[in-house]
Design an enzyme around this catalytic site. Sequence first.
Site, PDB file in Angstrom:
ATOM      1  N   HIS A   1       0.901  -1.092   0.186  1.00  0.00           N
ATOM      2  CA  HIS A   1      -0.145  -0.030   0.053  1.00  0.00           C
ATOM      3  C   HIS A   1       1.101   1.287  -0.112  1.00  0.00           C
ATOM      4  O   HIS A   1       0.638   2.288   0.588  1.00  0.00           O
ATOM      5  CB  HIS A   1      -0.909   0.042   1.296  1.00  0.00           C
TER       6      HIS A   1
ATOM      7  N   ASN B   1     -10.171  -3.012   1.734  1.00  0.00           N
ATOM      8  CA  ASN B   1      -9.824  -3.031   0.317  1.00  0.00           C
ATOM      9  C   ASN B   1     -11.237  -3.080  -0.510  1.00  0.00           C
ATOM     10  O   ASN B   1     -11.890  -2.924  -0.231  1.00  0.00           O
ATOM     11  CB  ASN B   1      -9.045  -4.409  -0.110  1.00  0.00           C
TER      12      ASN B   1
END
Length: 727
Positions: free
Chosen positions: A79, A152
């Site tokens: 990320h 997500n």
Amino acid sequence: MAKQQSQNGKYKSKKTEDLAGVTKNDANEFLTTNHGVRINDNQNSLKDGERGGTLIEDFILREKIHHFDHERIPERIVHARGSAAHGYFELNESLEKFTKAKLFTETGKKTPVFVRFSTVAGSRGSTDLARDVRGFAVKFYTDEGNYDIVGNNIPVFFIQDAIKFPDLVHAVKPEPHHEMPQAASAHDTFWDFISLMPESMHMIMWVMSDRAIPRSLRMMEGFGVHTFRLINAAGESHFVKFHWKPLLGVHSVAWDEAQKISGKNSDFHRQDLWEAIESGNFPQWELGVQIIPEADEHKFEFDLLDATKLIPEEIVPVQRIGKLTLNKNPDNFFAETEQVAFSPAHLIPGIDITNDPLLQGRLFSYIDTQLSRLGTHNFQELPINRPLSPVHNNQRDGHMRQTINKGRVSYEPNSLGGGCPFQAKAAEGGFTSYPERIDSQKIRSRSKSFLDHFSQATLFFNSQSEAEKNHIIDALKFELGKVETKAIRERVLMLLSCIDKALATPIATYLGLSIPSAGKGALLNGSFPADANPEDYQPVMVKSSLEKSDALSMEHTPKNSVATRKIAILVADDVDEKALLNMQHALEAAGAVAELIAPKLGSIQSANNTEFPIMKSFLTTASVLYDAVYVPGGTNSVATLAAEPDAIHFLNEAFKHCKAIAADKDALQVLEETAFYNSLNEEDPEDNGMNTGIVIGADGAADSNIFIKAIAQHRFWDREKQVKVPA
């Protein structure tokens, strides 16, 4: 949290006010050192004479260089590439029956949030349009402390147990011997790992689908992934899954388009989010929950604690309880977007964790990563991480401590400090863990209920439209076509055949391979403990009770708005001003953004000698950055565009990517130069625009209403199998 009003009347949160207290504006200020000393010369270092050596006593030089040398912190392992924004969450429906968390019980309340979106595999400098999972992390600054939903845009995950997470990430990252490829899963190490982990197949279906290449961060769903607990005031527990539903619908780009966007504008998603907020088109999502009574934990054909499974919405409907609005961009990317620290362990009273083995590992991993990345456990004192609720505890000191604690007491219990700070009773807002009954032995194993690896992968594939299925097949062809090791390709084909032979067969044909038999024991490979009985890890072949689920296909997403869609209007000198303005005004009235694109920058003149400024040319932009294209009339404008190869390529490419295209009847000369014109129905060229997405205007102007409806359909995927356009 009492809401406040900014000068323009828009909601401004207390968190925004707090950050304003540490936000600086250097305009009209003197340049100083970090200690506040005004600098007279910031252009020359202190030297031993005009041509002499630099003196070490130059404290201004040393401070500036030292700060520069240490300006970068380690990027996130995953990320790393992110975009973020401030906003608020407003609760519409109370969940007081299920939880005591005030965040979900006080309707009408606006809770400040900071939301960070991200790609997973790539580095900070990678493209926004990689085929990848997208992180969707929300930090709520509640009155009871910070609460994070770290999720997500895909509701499931690759693995069931966190002990496999380092292996997954190592496999998908660039291969260590040559550090390639960047931000891509199409290589041997990733598919080697996947081919030995049958539990990954459901997630693979999602990642190979168009969900992994969203049109915009504003047009993708978010999921909490794990099953959590809600605890009410009576101490009763319910399981919960969190969903973020975008008001603009769920939309994607084509894979060929994604690759081209990466070359044209690798910041496509980041820029799109920023510009939408700056223009007042605030992104919005509804928060939905799936709530399951504790007594129903084991009634499903899947395990609620298995992160590779979802709960179909047909079985447990999603109840929408509030709205998330992002209305302010960060003032400083590093201080906010880069330094924000999320963790699923950031809980508030009324919300607790479950025994999901992937979630359990994340509770440790996130905090440990923040310590490495931000260099101190005092990361929670950074302005973007600081809670709105007061912090009182006996933790002191440490690297970069910012709070100045008074008094002599730094322990508990104590009498010298009057026993302060006190522990809080549950009725006073104290966090209490759910007293789940545990009666078991220590063991390294997984529940047999985790051994169904294919039923939901099959459900997902069966739920897709024909176009979406074809895109999954093409994605797998692309990915496995990049894999060099034949044995890896064969193992993946075997796993795909367990999902659906119709999925595996065209991929095998493309690869020039036969599908290996998936007989008993063939699916185990190395994915079980060394001393285990292989029979205990043999996947269970089950069939879902659902044939398909509409919620799993983007085909069923809302398609009733063109808000914030970007429309390219191709123009040149002598354009038909009336047609241009009519379409531009109609598009903007519907909420779309219309941009004029011409062969060169500067300005053009209409047939009526009105001047129109041009900010984009065919050299500086491309069709992949727009949602639709319109060509107005005007004799000389049409002739110029018809003779401009870049304009014809612009249209061909838009057609190839199945976008809506409109042209005035007077602009047919331009369309005649395209590769797709002859494929249009000459007997009925208008076709209402709703079958082909090509709208030919009558009486010199395109029908704006039909064009707008066509744009709202997002794409006309049937074109992919009808016409092959060289673009």
